[in-house]
Design a protein around this motif. Structure first.
Motif, PDB file in Angstrom:
ATOM      1  N   THR A  48       0.835  -1.200   0.000  1.00  0.00           N
ATOM      2  CA  THR A  48       0.000   0.000   0.000  1.00  0.00           C
ATOM      3  C   THR A  48       0.869   1.250   0.000  1.00  0.00           C
ATOM      4  OG1 THR A  48      -1.724  -1.155   1.233  1.00  0.00           O
ATOM      5  CG2 THR A  48      -1.801   1.250   1.256  1.00  0.00           C
ATOM      6  N   ILE A  69       1.574   4.912   0.754  1.00  0.00           N
ATOM      7  CA  ILE A  69       1.106   5.970   1.648  1.00  0.00           C
ATOM      8  C   ILE A  69       1.294   7.325   0.968  1.00  0.00           C
ATOM      9  CG2 ILE A  69       1.436   7.106   3.873  1.00  0.00           C
ATOM     10  CD1 ILE A  69       2.322   4.350   4.960  1.00  0.00           C
ATOM     11  N   CYS A  70       2.479   7.547   0.392  1.00  0.00           N
ATOM     12  CA  CYS A  70       2.746   8.803  -0.307  1.00  0.00           C
ATOM     13  C   CYS A  70       3.998   8.654  -1.157  1.00  0.00           C
ATOM     14  CB  CYS A  70       2.874   9.969   0.668  1.00  0.00           C
ATOM     15  SG  CYS A  70       4.191   9.780   1.900  1.00  0.00           S
ATOM     16  N   ASP A 111       3.894  12.963   3.178  1.00  0.00           N
ATOM     17  CA  ASP A 111       2.580  13.563   3.402  1.00  0.00           C
ATOM     18  C   ASP A 111       2.171  13.175   4.820  1.00  0.00           C
ATOM     19  OD1 ASP A 111      -0.204  14.050   3.563  1.00  0.00           O
ATOM     20  OD2 ASP A 111      -0.402  13.866   1.386  1.00  0.00           O
ATOM     21  N   ALA A 125      -0.241  14.106   6.735  1.00  0.00           N
ATOM     22  CA  ALA A 125      -1.670  13.819   6.946  1.00  0.00           C
ATOM     23  C   ALA A 125      -1.990  12.384   6.545  1.00  0.00           C
ATOM     24  CB  ALA A 125      -2.528  14.808   6.171  1.00  0.00           C
ATOM     25  N   LYS A 126      -1.439  11.935   5.427  1.00  0.00           N
ATOM     26  CA  LYS A 126      -1.683  10.551   4.990  1.00  0.00           C
ATOM     27  C   LYS A 126      -1.012   9.553   5.923  1.00  0.00           C
ATOM     28  CE  LYS A 126      -2.526  11.398   0.116  1.00  0.00           C
ATOM     29  NZ  LYS A 126      -2.056  11.163  -1.260  1.00  0.00           N
ATOM     30  N   ALA A 180      -3.112   9.395   9.074  1.00  0.00           N
ATOM     31  CA  ALA A 180      -4.338   8.622   8.828  1.00  0.00           C
ATOM     32  C   ALA A 180      -4.036   7.129   8.775  1.00  0.00           C
ATOM     33  CB  ALA A 180      -4.996   9.083   7.529  1.00  0.00           C
ATOM     34  N   PHE A 181      -2.925   6.763   8.120  1.00  0.00           N
ATOM     35  CA  PHE A 181      -2.551   5.355   8.060  1.00  0.00           C
ATOM     36  C   PHE A 181      -2.256   4.816   9.453  1.00  0.00           C
ATOM     37  CE2 PHE A 181       0.811   2.207   8.103  1.00  0.00           C
ATOM     38  CZ  PHE A 181       0.176   1.171   7.430  1.00  0.00           C
ATOM     39  N   SER A 194      -5.376   4.350  11.445  1.00  0.00           N
ATOM     40  CA  SER A 194      -6.160   3.187  11.021  1.00  0.00           C
ATOM     41  C   SER A 194      -5.545   1.897  11.546  1.00  0.00           C
ATOM     42  CB  SER A 194      -6.297   3.136   9.498  1.00  0.00           C
ATOM     43  OG  SER A 194      -5.069   2.774   8.885  1.00  0.00           O
TER      44      SER A 194
END
Length: 84
Positions: A59, A61-62, A67, A69-70, A73-74, A77
Motif C-alpha cells: 500500500t 502511503i505517499c 505527506d 496527513a496521509k 491517517a494510516f 487506522s
C-alpha cells in the motif's frame, strides 16, 4: 510494523523523506526499511518517476514528499484495527 521507503542513492528527496520520518518513527516505534529501486527492474518499471515512495506492504502511503496527513491517517487506522 515496518514501513518501506523506495529510494535511490543519489536522491536528495529520498533523504529528506527519511529525515522527516524519523520523529514519526520515534513516536510510533515502526521500523523503516530502505530499498534502492534501481536494484529491481520491476520496481523501476512501477515506481521510477515517483521515488521516493513510502509503502506499508504493497500500500502506497505517499510519494515525492512525506505527506504527514496521509501518514497520520494510516497510523491511526492501524491503531484502530489493532485495538479491535
Amino acid at each position: 510494523m515496518k514501513l518501506t521507503v523506495l529510494s535511490r542513492s543519489y536522491c536528495s528527496l529520498c533523504q529528506k523523506m527519511l529525515d522527516a520520518l524519523a520523529p514519526w518513527q520515534a513516536q510510533y516505534g515502526f521500523e523503516v526499511q530502505t530499498i534502492d529501486v534501481d536494484g529491481d527492474e520491476a520496481l523501476v518499471d512501477r515506481y521510477n518517476e515517483l521515488v521516493p515512495v513510502l509503502l506499508a506492504g504493497d500500500t502506497e502511503i505517499c510519494h515525492w514528499h512525506l505527506d504527514e496527513a496521509k501518514l497520520q491517517a494510516f497510523l491511526a487506522s492501524i491503531h484502530f484495527y489493532s485495538e479491535n
